[in-house]
Design a protein around this motif. Sequence first.
Motif, PDB file in Angstrom:
ATOM      1  N   LYS A 341       0.832  -1.201   0.000  1.00  0.00           N
ATOM      2  CA  LYS A 341       0.000   0.000   0.000  1.00  0.00           C
ATOM      3  C   LYS A 341       0.871   1.258   0.000  1.00  0.00           C
ATOM      4  N   VAL A 342       1.929   1.240   0.806  1.00  0.00           N
ATOM      5  CA  VAL A 342       2.847   2.374   0.859  1.00  0.00           C
ATOM      6  C   VAL A 342       3.496   2.600  -0.509  1.00  0.00           C
ATOM      7  N   GLY A 343       3.938   1.507  -1.142  1.00  0.00           N
ATOM      8  CA  GLY A 343       4.529   1.615  -2.473  1.00  0.00           C
ATOM      9  C   GLY A 343       3.544   2.180  -3.477  1.00  0.00           C
ATOM     10  N   GLY A 344       2.287   1.724  -3.390  1.00  0.00           N
ATOM     11  CA  GLY A 344       1.256   2.236  -4.281  1.00  0.00           C
ATOM     12  C   GLY A 344       0.999   3.715  -4.064  1.00  0.00           C
ATOM     13  N   ASN A 345       0.966   4.126  -2.801  1.00  0.00           N
ATOM     14  CA  ASN A 345       0.730   5.542  -2.496  1.00  0.00           C
ATOM     15  C   ASN A 345       1.850   6.417  -3.040  1.00  0.00           C
ATOM     16  N   GLU A 346       3.092   5.928  -2.910  1.00  0.00           N
ATOM     17  CA  GLU A 346       4.221   6.715  -3.423  1.00  0.00           C
ATOM     18  C   GLU A 346       4.161   6.811  -4.940  1.00  0.00           C
ATOM     19  N   ALA A 347       3.868   5.684  -5.599  1.00  0.00           N
ATOM     20  CA  ALA A 347       3.746   5.705  -7.064  1.00  0.00           C
ATOM     21  C   ALA A 347       2.614   6.642  -7.490  1.00  0.00           C
ATOM     22  N   PHE A 348       1.500   6.613  -6.742  1.00  0.00           N
ATOM     23  CA  PHE A 348       0.362   7.471  -7.066  1.00  0.00           C
ATOM     24  C   PHE A 348       0.742   8.936  -6.915  1.00  0.00           C
ATOM     25  N   SER A 349       1.496   9.265  -5.849  1.00  0.00           N
ATOM     26  CA  SER A 349       1.888  10.652  -5.610  1.00  0.00           C
ATOM     27  C   SER A 349       2.790  11.177  -6.718  1.00  0.00           C
ATOM     28  N   GLU A 350       3.468  10.251  -7.427  1.00  0.00           N
ATOM     29  CA  GLU A 350       4.331  10.629  -8.543  1.00  0.00           C
ATOM     30  C   GLU A 350       3.603  10.521  -9.879  1.00  0.00           C
ATOM     31  N   ALA A 351       2.255  10.331  -9.794  1.00  0.00           N
ATOM     32  CA  ALA A 351       1.407  10.206 -10.989  1.00  0.00           C
ATOM     33  C   ALA A 351       1.695   8.943 -11.794  1.00  0.00           C
ATOM     34  N   ASN A 352       2.299   7.930 -11.154  1.00  0.00           N
ATOM     35  CA  ASN A 352       2.534   6.635 -11.798  1.00  0.00           C
ATOM     36  C   ASN A 352       1.345   5.719 -11.489  1.00  0.00           C
ATOM     37  N   TYR A 353       0.196   6.026 -12.101  1.00  0.00           N
ATOM     38  CA  TYR A 353      -1.053   5.377 -11.709  1.00  0.00           C
ATOM     39  C   TYR A 353      -1.082   3.886 -12.052  1.00  0.00           C
ATOM     40  N   ALA A 354      -0.482   3.518 -13.175  1.00  0.00           N
ATOM     41  CA  ALA A 354      -0.457   2.095 -13.548  1.00  0.00           C
ATOM     42  C   ALA A 354       0.365   1.293 -12.547  1.00  0.00           C
ATOM     43  N   GLN A 355       1.538   1.814 -12.163  1.00  0.00           N
ATOM     44  CA  GLN A 355       2.357   1.113 -11.180  1.00  0.00           C
ATOM     45  C   GLN A 355       1.655   1.080  -9.831  1.00  0.00           C
ATOM     46  N   ALA A 356       0.968   2.167  -9.478  1.00  0.00           N
ATOM     47  CA  ALA A 356       0.215   2.194  -8.224  1.00  0.00           C
ATOM     48  C   ALA A 356      -0.829   1.082  -8.214  1.00  0.00           C
ATOM     49  N   ALA A 357      -1.537   0.906  -9.337  1.00  0.00           N
ATOM     50  CA  ALA A 357      -2.555  -0.148  -9.434  1.00  0.00           C
ATOM     51  C   ALA A 357      -1.933  -1.527  -9.235  1.00  0.00           C
ATOM     52  N   ILE A 358      -0.720  -1.725  -9.766  1.00  0.00           N
ATOM     53  CA  ILE A 358      -0.040  -3.014  -9.581  1.00  0.00           C
ATOM     54  C   ILE A 358       0.286  -3.242  -8.111  1.00  0.00           C
ATOM     55  N   PHE A 359       0.808  -2.208  -7.448  1.00  0.00           N
ATOM     56  CA  PHE A 359       1.108  -2.326  -6.014  1.00  0.00           C
ATOM     57  C   PHE A 359      -0.155  -2.682  -5.225  1.00  0.00           C
ATOM     58  N   TYR A 360      -1.252  -1.971  -5.501  1.00  0.00           N
ATOM     59  CA  TYR A 360      -2.490  -2.212  -4.760  1.00  0.00           C
ATOM     60  C   TYR A 360      -3.019  -3.627  -5.026  1.00  0.00           C
ATOM     61  N   THR A 361      -2.868  -4.083  -6.274  1.00  0.00           N
ATOM     62  CA  THR A 361      -3.299  -5.448  -6.606  1.00  0.00           C
ATOM     63  C   THR A 361      -2.506  -6.467  -5.796  1.00  0.00           C
ATOM     64  N   GLU A 362      -1.192  -6.280  -5.723  1.00  0.00           N
ATOM     65  CA  GLU A 362      -0.357  -7.195  -4.940  1.00  0.00           C
ATOM     66  C   GLU A 362      -0.740  -7.136  -3.462  1.00  0.00           C
ATOM     67  N   GLY A 363      -1.073  -5.947  -2.975  1.00  0.00           N
ATOM     68  CA  GLY A 363      -1.501  -5.812  -1.581  1.00  0.00           C
ATOM     69  C   GLY A 363      -2.798  -6.550  -1.312  1.00  0.00           C
ATOM     70  N   ILE A 364      -3.753  -6.455  -2.237  1.00  0.00           N
ATOM     71  CA  ILE A 364      -5.033  -7.158  -2.093  1.00  0.00           C
ATOM     72  C   ILE A 364      -4.816  -8.663  -2.046  1.00  0.00           C
ATOM     73  N   GLU A 365      -3.901  -9.153  -2.879  1.00  0.00           N
ATOM     74  CA  GLU A 365      -3.623 -10.589  -2.896  1.00  0.00           C
ATOM     75  C   GLU A 365      -2.967 -11.059  -1.606  1.00  0.00           C
ATOM     76  N   LEU A 366      -2.203 -10.181  -0.960  1.00  0.00           N
ATOM     77  CA  LEU A 366      -1.507 -10.548   0.282  1.00  0.00           C
ATOM     78  C   LEU A 366      -2.390 -10.407   1.516  1.00  0.00           C
TER      79      LEU A 366
END
Length: 463
Positions: A341-366
């Motif tokens: 989630k932290v990784g996704g938030n950082e990617a989102f703050s940098e406007a890297n929305y696709a990478q943020a979505a990947i981080f959040y997906t991995e978080g949901i799976e975990l």
Amino acid sequence: RGGQPLAGRSAVHTHTRLHSPEHRAREAAAAAVEIAAAMTQQQEQQGGAPDSAELAAKRADYYSKWDKFAAESVKEAEKEDEKLAEEAARQLGIDKSAPKSEAEKKDMEKREALKAAKKLWDDKKMSEAAAKAIIGEDHDGAEHVVDEALLGSKRVVHFKNSKNSTYRIPTGLNMRLVKVFIEDCENCTFEIGAITISQHVEISHCTGCEIVVKAPQSILQIDLCKDLNVHYEQNVFDHKEHKVFHAGVSTSTIHVFPESGGADKHSHDVDYIELGAREMNERTKEEHQFITHWQNGRLVTEEVFRSKGNMPLTRKQIEEAERLGDGDGLQTDERAAELKKVGGNEAFSEANYAQAAIFYTEGIELAPLDSKLRPVLYANRSFAHMKLGRLPEALSDAENAVEADASYCKGHFRKGLALHALKRYHEACRALTTALDLEPKNQQIKQALGFAELRARQSGMCA
């Protein structure tokens, strides 16, 4: 058996036999031999020596041409064979790309989604590279104020390959920087007066540089540097939150003002050899990571270990976790999901929305099914989908967030925004009303609800 071969099979078999790579190559080789023999016979009839230099050159030239012809023929035959195989599979109703089970279908869909997200991420990285301001290349003795005039629209600053120079990012910069990199610089001074969106500064392969931190930065990452002096100005270093991670850093010093204030800075030396860096498995001494932070009224440096979720931990944190019966130091799926989630938030703050979505997906799976993180991760991924223009996916994730926790305000809020974007205004009003009931003082929700109600009236869908 013994009769006429089946129609179709005979044609395919004959084509394969006559046009196989081996058959075409044999034809080419035989032709080359015949031509070489003819050349030899012609030369002998003309009275020349069959092994003369001229004959050898001509023979080599012809062999070369026929080798090329043979290679091209093999490629053509292979393509034809592939087409025949595809046609045969089509006639037999075989679709190799079709999933053989529901589980395989879901796996294929997931791979395609990740592939699409990766492409978006790669495209984003390319645009980021184009939007990065590279400053200092081949500078020697320069002095620059890094302001709007120098940066233009670029929000990532990368100081690189500079010597004996001074660079100032002013405190009053009228634009938000995403991140600052300092790389391969020698005997330079960098004054960082602006807060970055990521609050993260990376310094690597630098020697003899002064880093003056004039605005809060949560993390300084310093790697493979020598003879650095890092100065935090008064009231900049947050003694509870700010940290300096470093690896392969030698004969360097970090200076901060004490927690109680005062004019005297607290100085702390760091040297990876003196700190006991050692080789471990495939990790070199230079890759041995440490963290310098404020503990018990002073700066201390501790070794960094990594949990299963790649979370950085000190030995003290591991020992405390073990004392509390938390196994091998916070290595739970819950905390690994938190890190995603932290990784996704950082990617989102940098406007890297696709990478943020990947981080959040991995978080949901975990995250465990009963984890409070699940609705948060779903809501965050919903917003990332919104930014990428994937409105149905945004709505689906928001509904999953609400299903996971009906009292989670942000889930209803994200659902309302997704419905509004899909022009389902009356449904958006209901979702946003629920969100406002949960947080009556939230001005953002009030504003969104006002817009949705206006749109609903305009479209004639309000009761």
